[in-house]
Design an enzyme around this catalytic site. Structure first.
Site, mmCIF file in Angstrom:
data_model
loop_
_atom_site.group_PDB
_atom_site.id
_atom_site.type_symbol
_atom_site.label_atom_id
_atom_site.label_comp_id
_atom_site.label_asym_id
_atom_site.label_seq_id
_atom_site.Cartn_x
_atom_site.Cartn_y
_atom_site.Cartn_z
ATOM 1 N N LYS A 173 0.839 -1.207 0.000
ATOM 2 C CA LYS A 173 0.000 0.000 0.000
ATOM 3 C C LYS A 173 0.876 1.259 0.000
ATOM 4 C CE LYS A 173 -2.256 2.048 3.348
ATOM 5 N NZ LYS A 173 -3.110 2.303 4.509
ATOM 6 N N ASP A 191 -6.962 0.987 0.781
ATOM 7 C CA ASP A 191 -7.087 1.129 2.232
ATOM 8 C C ASP A 191 -8.481 0.642 2.625
ATOM 9 O OD1 ASP A 191 -8.841 3.089 1.472
ATOM 10 O OD2 ASP A 191 -8.049 4.619 2.812
#
Ligand code: SF4
Length: 263
Positions: A173, A191
Site C-alpha cells: 500500500k 485502504d
C-alpha cells in the site's frame, strides 16, 4: 515537489474486513427444537462476488461523475516531498491521517530529508511521533528506512514497487501511494475505504486488498487511473460510510449494486 494538503478530518488507514450486517431475529422455536443447539445465523449480506458485474459503460459513467465533481482530488496526508510522503504513509498504518499530520508538521519542519532525520536520531523522532499508535516501532522504521535510502538509493525515494517495498515499514500500500502521489503512476492503493467501496458497489469484489486492487485496475479505464485512488478513498470516507452510507446523496447510487442501498 508535492503540495502540502491540509486535512479536514481523518479516518483509520488500516484495512479491516467489510462491515457485518445485523443478523435477523431468529424464528420462534418449538420446545423440541429449542432443546437442539441453535445454528449460528448466516450473514445477511450477499457475497459481493454474486453481484452483477458493472458494464464498461457504467464504470466510465461513474468515474466521469467523480471527475466532474472533483477534477483534482488530493490526498489528506501532509507532506513536502516524496521522502516526507513516504514517512507519512509509513506512520499512517493503524492511525488516522489527521493524527499523523498533527505529529509530522513539527517533525518535517526539522527533518524533511533522510540526512536530517538521521541527524535528529531515533529518540527525538520517537518524541515527535509519540501521539501516533505503535510509535516506537515506527520511529525505528523511519530511521532504518532513512539509512537505507542513503546507503542504497542516493538519499532519494526509489521509483519502483520492489525497491519501495524493500524499505523498513513499507508494504504494497505504501508503494502504491508513493508511486501514485509522488511519481504519477497509475497505481491503486487499497485502504479500508477503497476495500469497502470496491466490494459494496460490486465494482471490484475481493476477499483481500490485493484482489480488490487488481480488480479495480482491470475495470477502471486508464484515463481515470491517476485520480481513481483518491476518488474512491474520498467516496468511502465522506459518502459511502462504513456504518451508515449516505446513499441519498451518492453520485453513483443508480449504478451501485449494493442490495441494501437506501435509495
Ligand atoms: S449507493 Fe450507498 S452503498 Fe452504494 S456507493 Fe453509494 S453510498 Fe455506497
Amino acid at each position: 515537489m508535492a503540495k502540502i494538503i491540509r486535512p479536514s478530518g481523518g479516518r483509520k488507514s488500516s484495512v479491516p474486513a467489510v462491515p457485518k450486517k445485523p443478523a435477523k431475529k431468529a424464528a420462534k422455536a418449538s420446545p423440541k427444537a429449542a432443546a437442539k443447539k441453535t445454528p449460528k445465523p448466516k450473514p445477511q449480506q450477499p457475497k459481493p462476488q454474486k453481484l452483477k458485474p458493472w458494464t464498461p459503460a457504467e464504470v466510465y459513467e461513474a468515474f466521469s461523475r467523480f471527475r466532474k465533481a472533483n477534477p483534482e482530488p488530493k490526498g489528506e496526508l501532509e507532506h513536502l516531498n516524496p521522502y516526507t510522503l513516504l514517512v507519512a504513509v509509513v506512520l499512517s498504518a493503524q492511525a488516522t491521517d489527521a493524527g499523523v499530520n498533527k505529529a509530522t508538521r513539527a517533525l518535517f519542519a526539522v527533518a524533511d530529508t533522510p540526512d536530517k532525520m538521521l541527524a535528529l536520531g531515533e529518540e527525538k523522532v520517537r518524541d515527535y511521533i509519540k501521539t501516533i499508535g505503535l510509535y516506537r516501532n515506527k520511529a525505528k522504521n523511519v530511521i532504518a528506512l532513512s539509512e537505507k535510502l542513503i546507503a542504497e538509493f542516493g538519499g532519494e525515494v526509489p521509483r519502483t514497487r520492489p525497491e519501495i517495498e524493500s524499505l523498513p515499514g513499507a508494504g504494497r500500500k505504501t508503494a502504491n501511494v508513493v508511486l501514485n502521489m509522488a511519481y504519477g503512476e497509475h497505481t491503486m492503493a487499497v485502504d479500508t475505504h477503497v476495500f469497502r467501496v470496491g466490494n459494496r458497489t460490486g465494482l471490484a469484489p475481493g476477499d483481500t486488498p490485493l484482489a480488490v486492487e487488481l480488480g479495480l485496475e482491470k475495470v477502471i479505464p486508464p484515463e481515470f487511473m491517476l485520480h481513481a485512488h483518491h476518488w474512491l478513498i474520498l467516496h468511502g470516507r465522506y459518502t459511502c460510510l462504513a456504518r451508515k452510507p449516505r446513499c441519498e446523496v451518492c453520485l453513483i447510487n443508480d449504478l451501485c449494486r449494493w442490495p441494501e442501498k437506501s435509495v
